[in-house]
Design a protein around this motif. Structure first.
Motif, PDB file in Angstrom:
ATOM      1  N   ASN A  11       0.851  -1.188   0.000  1.00 46.87           N
ATOM      2  CA  ASN A  11       0.000   0.000   0.000  1.00 46.87           C
ATOM      3  C   ASN A  11       0.892   1.245   0.000  1.00 46.87           C
ATOM      4  O   ASN A  11       2.125   1.130  -0.007  1.00 46.87           O
ATOM      5  CB  ASN A  11      -0.965  -0.009   1.191  1.00 46.87           C
ATOM      6  CG  ASN A  11      -0.243  -0.047   2.537  1.00 46.87           C
ATOM      7  OD1 ASN A  11       0.855   0.491   2.678  1.00 46.87           O
ATOM      8  ND2 ASN A  11      -0.866  -0.684   3.532  1.00 46.87           N
ATOM      9  N   GLY A  12       0.270   2.432   0.006  1.00 47.17           N
ATOM     10  CA  GLY A  12       1.061   3.661  -0.099  1.00 47.17           C
ATOM     11  C   GLY A  12       2.037   3.844   1.046  1.00 47.17           C
ATOM     12  O   GLY A  12       3.186   4.254   0.848  1.00 47.17           O
ATOM     13  N   ALA A  13       1.589   3.535   2.271  1.00 48.66           N
ATOM     14  CA  ALA A  13       2.472   3.691   3.425  1.00 48.66           C
ATOM     15  C   ALA A  13       3.634   2.711   3.361  1.00 48.66           C
ATOM     16  O   ALA A  13       4.784   3.065   3.666  1.00 48.66           O
ATOM     17  CB  ALA A  13       1.677   3.482   4.709  1.00 48.66           C
ATOM     18  N   GLN A  14       3.377   1.473   2.950  1.00 50.14           N
ATOM     19  CA  GLN A  14       4.456   0.484   2.842  1.00 50.14           C
ATOM     20  C   GLN A  14       5.451   0.875   1.756  1.00 50.14           C
ATOM     21  O   GLN A  14       6.661   0.674   1.916  1.00 50.14           O
ATOM     22  CB  GLN A  14       3.864  -0.895   2.556  1.00 50.14           C
ATOM     23  CG  GLN A  14       3.084  -1.486   3.723  1.00 50.14           C
ATOM     24  CD  GLN A  14       2.314  -2.740   3.335  1.00 50.14           C
ATOM     25  OE1 GLN A  14       1.878  -2.896   2.181  1.00 50.14           O
ATOM     26  NE2 GLN A  14       2.127  -3.636   4.289  1.00 50.14           N
ATOM     27  N   THR A  15       4.946   1.431   0.662  1.00 46.96           N
ATOM     28  CA  THR A  15       5.852   1.896  -0.386  1.00 46.96           C
ATOM     29  C   THR A  15       6.738   3.023   0.133  1.00 46.96           C
ATOM     30  O   THR A  15       7.934   3.095  -0.184  1.00 46.96           O
ATOM     31  CB  THR A  15       5.051   2.383  -1.606  1.00 46.96           C
ATOM     32  OG1 THR A  15       4.269   1.298  -2.116  1.00 46.96           O
ATOM     33  CG2 THR A  15       5.979   2.895  -2.703  1.00 46.96           C
ATOM     34  N   GLY A  16       6.167   3.903   0.951  1.00 48.96           N
ATOM     35  CA  GLY A  16       6.974   4.950   1.560  1.00 48.96           C
ATOM     36  C   GLY A  16       8.089   4.381   2.413  1.00 48.96           C
ATOM     37  O   GLY A  16       9.217   4.880   2.409  1.00 48.96           O
ATOM     38  N   LEU A  17       7.797   3.286   3.133  1.00 49.30           N
ATOM     39  CA  LEU A  17       8.822   2.663   3.969  1.00 49.30           C
ATOM     40  C   LEU A  17       9.949   2.068   3.136  1.00 49.30           C
ATOM     41  O   LEU A  17      11.081   1.942   3.618  1.00 49.30           O
ATOM     42  CB  LEU A  17       8.188   1.569   4.838  1.00 49.30           C
ATOM     43  CG  LEU A  17       7.270   2.054   5.972  1.00 49.30           C
ATOM     44  CD1 LEU A  17       6.588   0.866   6.639  1.00 49.30           C
ATOM     45  CD2 LEU A  17       8.060   2.853   7.000  1.00 49.30           C
ATOM     46  N   ALA A  18       9.646   1.705   1.890  1.00 50.19           N
ATOM     47  CA  ALA A  18      10.689   1.134   1.035  1.00 50.19           C
ATOM     48  C   ALA A  18      11.803   2.138   0.757  1.00 50.19           C
ATOM     49  O   ALA A  18      12.932   1.738   0.423  1.00 50.19           O
ATOM     50  CB  ALA A  18      10.078   0.646  -0.293  1.00 50.19           C
ATOM     51  N   TYR A  19      11.492   3.428   0.890  1.00 53.10           N
ATOM     52  CA  TYR A  19      12.522   4.454   0.678  1.00 53.10           C
ATOM     53  C   TYR A  19      13.564   4.471   1.797  1.00 53.10           C
ATOM     54  O   TYR A  19      14.591   5.142   1.670  1.00 53.10           O
ATOM     55  CB  TYR A  19      11.871   5.838   0.583  1.00 53.10           C
ATOM     56  CG  TYR A  19      11.126   6.097  -0.697  1.00 53.10           C
ATOM     57  CD1 TYR A  19      11.759   6.677  -1.790  1.00 53.10           C
ATOM     58  CD2 TYR A  19       9.776   5.789  -0.816  1.00 53.10           C
ATOM     59  CE1 TYR A  19      11.069   6.939  -2.964  1.00 53.10           C
ATOM     60  CE2 TYR A  19       9.079   6.042  -1.989  1.00 53.10           C
ATOM     61  CZ  TYR A  19       9.722   6.611  -3.052  1.00 53.10           C
ATOM     62  OH  TYR A  19       9.043   6.865  -4.204  1.00 53.10           O
ATOM     63  N   ILE A  20      13.295   3.771   2.898  1.00 55.37           N
ATOM     64  CA  ILE A  20      14.239   3.777   4.008  1.00 55.37           C
ATOM     65  C   ILE A  20      15.588   3.219   3.579  1.00 55.37           C
ATOM     66  O   ILE A  20      16.636   3.585   4.133  1.00 55.37           O
ATOM     67  CB  ILE A  20      13.654   2.998   5.205  1.00 55.37           C
ATOM     68  CG1 ILE A  20      12.484   3.783   5.804  1.00 55.37           C
ATOM     69  CG2 ILE A  20      14.716   2.728   6.264  1.00 55.37           C
ATOM     70  CD1 ILE A  20      11.812   3.099   6.976  1.00 55.37           C
ATOM     71  N   GLY A  21      15.579   2.316   2.582  1.00 58.11           N
ATOM     72  CA  GLY A  21      16.845   1.792   2.084  1.00 58.11           C
ATOM     73  C   GLY A  21      17.774   2.895   1.607  1.00 58.11           C
ATOM     74  O   GLY A  21      18.991   2.846   1.835  1.00 58.11           O
ATOM     75  N   ILE A  22      17.203   3.920   0.956  1.00 56.00           N
ATOM     76  CA  ILE A  22      18.013   5.041   0.495  1.00 56.00           C
ATOM     77  C   ILE A  22      18.528   5.850   1.680  1.00 56.00           C
ATOM     78  O   ILE A  22      19.687   6.276   1.707  1.00 56.00           O
ATOM     79  CB  ILE A  22      17.194   5.938  -0.454  1.00 56.00           C
ATOM     80  CG1 ILE A  22      16.699   5.124  -1.663  1.00 56.00           C
ATOM     81  CG2 ILE A  22      18.014   7.128  -0.923  1.00 56.00           C
ATOM     82  CD1 ILE A  22      15.877   5.918  -2.648  1.00 56.00           C
ATOM     83  N   LEU A  23      17.675   6.049   2.699  1.00 54.38           N
ATOM     84  CA  LEU A  23      18.099   6.805   3.874  1.00 54.38           C
ATOM     85  C   LEU A  23      19.255   6.113   4.597  1.00 54.38           C
ATOM     86  O   LEU A  23      20.240   6.743   4.983  1.00 54.38           O
ATOM     87  CB  LEU A  23      16.923   6.979   4.829  1.00 54.38           C
ATOM     88  CG  LEU A  23      15.845   7.987   4.454  1.00 54.38           C
ATOM     89  CD1 LEU A  23      14.719   7.957   5.474  1.00 54.38           C
ATOM     90  CD2 LEU A  23      16.433   9.382   4.361  1.00 54.38           C
ATOM     91  N   ILE A  24      19.124   4.803   4.786  1.00 51.86           N
ATOM     92  CA  ILE A  24      20.171   4.058   5.493  1.00 51.86           C
ATOM     93  C   ILE A  24      21.453   4.048   4.681  1.00 51.86           C
ATOM     94  O   ILE A  24      22.553   4.261   5.213  1.00 51.86           O
ATOM     95  CB  ILE A  24      19.694   2.621   5.795  1.00 51.86           C
ATOM     96  CG1 ILE A  24      18.513   2.657   6.775  1.00 51.86           C
ATOM     97  CG2 ILE A  24      20.839   1.780   6.366  1.00 51.86           C
ATOM     98  CD1 ILE A  24      17.898   1.307   7.045  1.00 51.86           C
ATOM     99  N   GLY A  25      21.329   3.805   3.383  1.00 52.08           N
ATOM    100  CA  GLY A  25      22.510   3.816   2.526  1.00 52.08           C
ATOM    101  C   GLY A  25      23.207   5.167   2.559  1.00 52.08           C
ATOM    102  O   GLY A  25      24.443   5.242   2.597  1.00 52.08           O
ATOM    103  N   GLY A  26      22.421   6.245   2.565  1.00 49.77           N
ATOM    104  CA  GLY A  26      23.011   7.581   2.635  1.00 49.77           C
ATOM    105  C   GLY A  26      23.707   7.847   3.950  1.00 49.77           C
ATOM    106  O   GLY A  26      24.787   8.447   3.993  1.00 49.77           O
ATOM    107  N   ALA A  27      23.099   7.387   5.060  1.00 53.16           N
ATOM    108  CA  ALA A  27      23.711   7.598   6.379  1.00 53.16           C
ATOM    109  C   ALA A  27      25.037   6.855   6.486  1.00 53.16           C
ATOM    110  O   ALA A  27      26.024   7.390   7.018  1.00 53.16           O
ATOM    111  CB  ALA A  27      22.748   7.141   7.476  1.00 53.16           C
TER     112      ALA A  27
END
Length: 409
Positions: free
Chosen positions: A236-252
């Protein structure tokens, strides 16, 4: 964050306003174009020391453009502010790296926050979290952020001394410089210099093109993620938003590695007096290699039969790529053109915003026509074509700087 927070609301907005997804996608594009054009007019002015109620599709899109425009100066002046505080030695790179991470992570946080808001309350609620965050940041900046420009600080100090002593001859260096500037020269510095630097300085032009490509790919991700995770993995939309966390973690993680690189390599070079701006191309080389690898990996593991964690991991590699490219190139430009840094960053903002704002308008059609695999392969192929740039600048950058009248020697 403001640029992308509307992305999850596009289908709901299009349905509610009986318009097409392409028109609705202008809610992203116009914001990005607004903050691309804003620095062109507002940021170079900082180099001088003294210095909508209708609820309709058109009205909403105009307001999105204005929101990007008036929020734009921090994108260009932020780097110059950090230079004012830390100087341009080894500490500058770490400080600019932290600032750059927020700039790169913001567009990723947008869909994460917007996805939950839209699922819960509808498309209008994609804007409320942005309002709250902007209000809090504005209060913090208004009351706690001091002036950082050395020329402006001295100009204000001279003004206070003139008032106290009555001596009208007390002037700062910035005051003298400002009095020598004709209004036509100010207009040139504001409206023409960013374009002049882009067109006449090959170093600026090709680095801006590279960053523009990366920005375009970033905004393509906003279209690819729903197609992959909602269309194929049934998020769903919220779960798709959570998929972006991979980019956040990779960036950190990349930020941590980049700071180690600065501490172990950059700072000693400054101390030894052996530093040269071309060393900034070393992380750009790694980021340039990671970009096509990420695109091929993401595209060709996006099938429903392959676990969703694979494209998420691929997106974390994209974070490494975009972060190293941004930091290496922005630091390189800052060290090459310290006198014109705000104008150089403004020219970079204009080009990357122009490309980044255009990509959402055709990226969905591209992925539908070429498939996710074909579209990502096309983007990866463009990344491969751009890959030689940092190697060329590493070896020939000193010659280009020596031939330039604007770059530092």
């Amino acid at each position: 964050m403001g640029s992308s927070i509307f992305a999850p609301a596009i289908p709901d907005f299009a349905h509610d306003r009986q318009t097409t997804d392409v028109v609705a996608a202008l809610g992203i594009s116009l914001f990005v174009w607004g903050y691309g054009l804003g620095p062109l007019l507002l940021s170079p002015i900082t180099e001088v020391s003294f210095i909508g109620r209708n609820d309709s599709v058109a009205g909403f899109l105009v307001l999105r453009f204005l929101a990007g425009f008036v929020g734009s100066p921090v994108l260009a002046t932020g780097g110059a502010t950090i230079g004012d505080i830390w100087g341009y030695g080894g500490g500058f790179a770490n400080a600019l790296g932290c600032w750059g991470y927020s700039a790169a992570a913001g567009p990723v946080v947008g869909p994460l926050v917007g996805g939950f808001a839209v699922d819960a309350k509808g498309w209008r609620w994609s804007i409320w979290p942005l309002f709250w965050a902007s209000a809090a940041v504005w209060i913090f900046i208004f009351f706690l952020l001091p002036e950082t420009s050395g020329a402006t600080i001295l100009s204000r100090r001279a003004a206070r001394l003139r008032k106290v002593t009555g001596n009208a001859q007390l002037l700062s260096e910035g005051d003298l410089h400002d009095r020598s500037i004709h209004p036509s020269e100010l207009a040139f510095n504001t409206l023409v210099r960013p374009f002049e630097l882009t067109l006449l300085e090959p170093v600026v032009l090709f680095n801006n093109l590279y960053i523009a490509l990366v920005y375009g790919v970033l905004y393509c991700f906003f279209e690819a993620f729903p197609l992959v995770f909602e269309g194929r993995h049934h998020f769903n939309g919220a779960q798709t938003g959570l998929a972006y966390i991979g980019i956040l973690i990779g960036g950190a993680l990349t930020l941590g590695g980049y700071c180690v690189f600065n501490n172990k390599f950059v700072t000693p070079k400054y101390a030894e007096g052996t530093w040269k701006p071309e060393y900034r191309m070393l992380p750009v080389m790694l980021g340039g290699i990671a970009l096509p690898v990420c695109m091929f990996w993401f595209g060709w593991t996006s099938f429903e039969s392959i676990h969703w964690i694979s494209p998420v991991l691929a997106s974390s590699l994209f974070a490494l790529s975009i972060y190293l490219l941004f930091q290496g190139i922005l630091n390189y430009l800052a060290e090459n053109y310290p006198r014109y840094m705000a104008s150089v960053f403004a020219s970079n903002d204009v080009m990357r915003a122009g490309v980044g704002g255009a990509f959402p308008l055709f990226s969905t059609a591209m992925f539908n026509k070429l498939t996710i695999q074909g579209g990502c392969s096309l983007l990866g192929g463009i990344g491969l074509l751009m890959l030689p740039l940092p190697f060329v600048l590493y070896y020939y950058g000193p010659r280009l700087r020596a031939a330039s009248k604007r770059a530092s020697a």
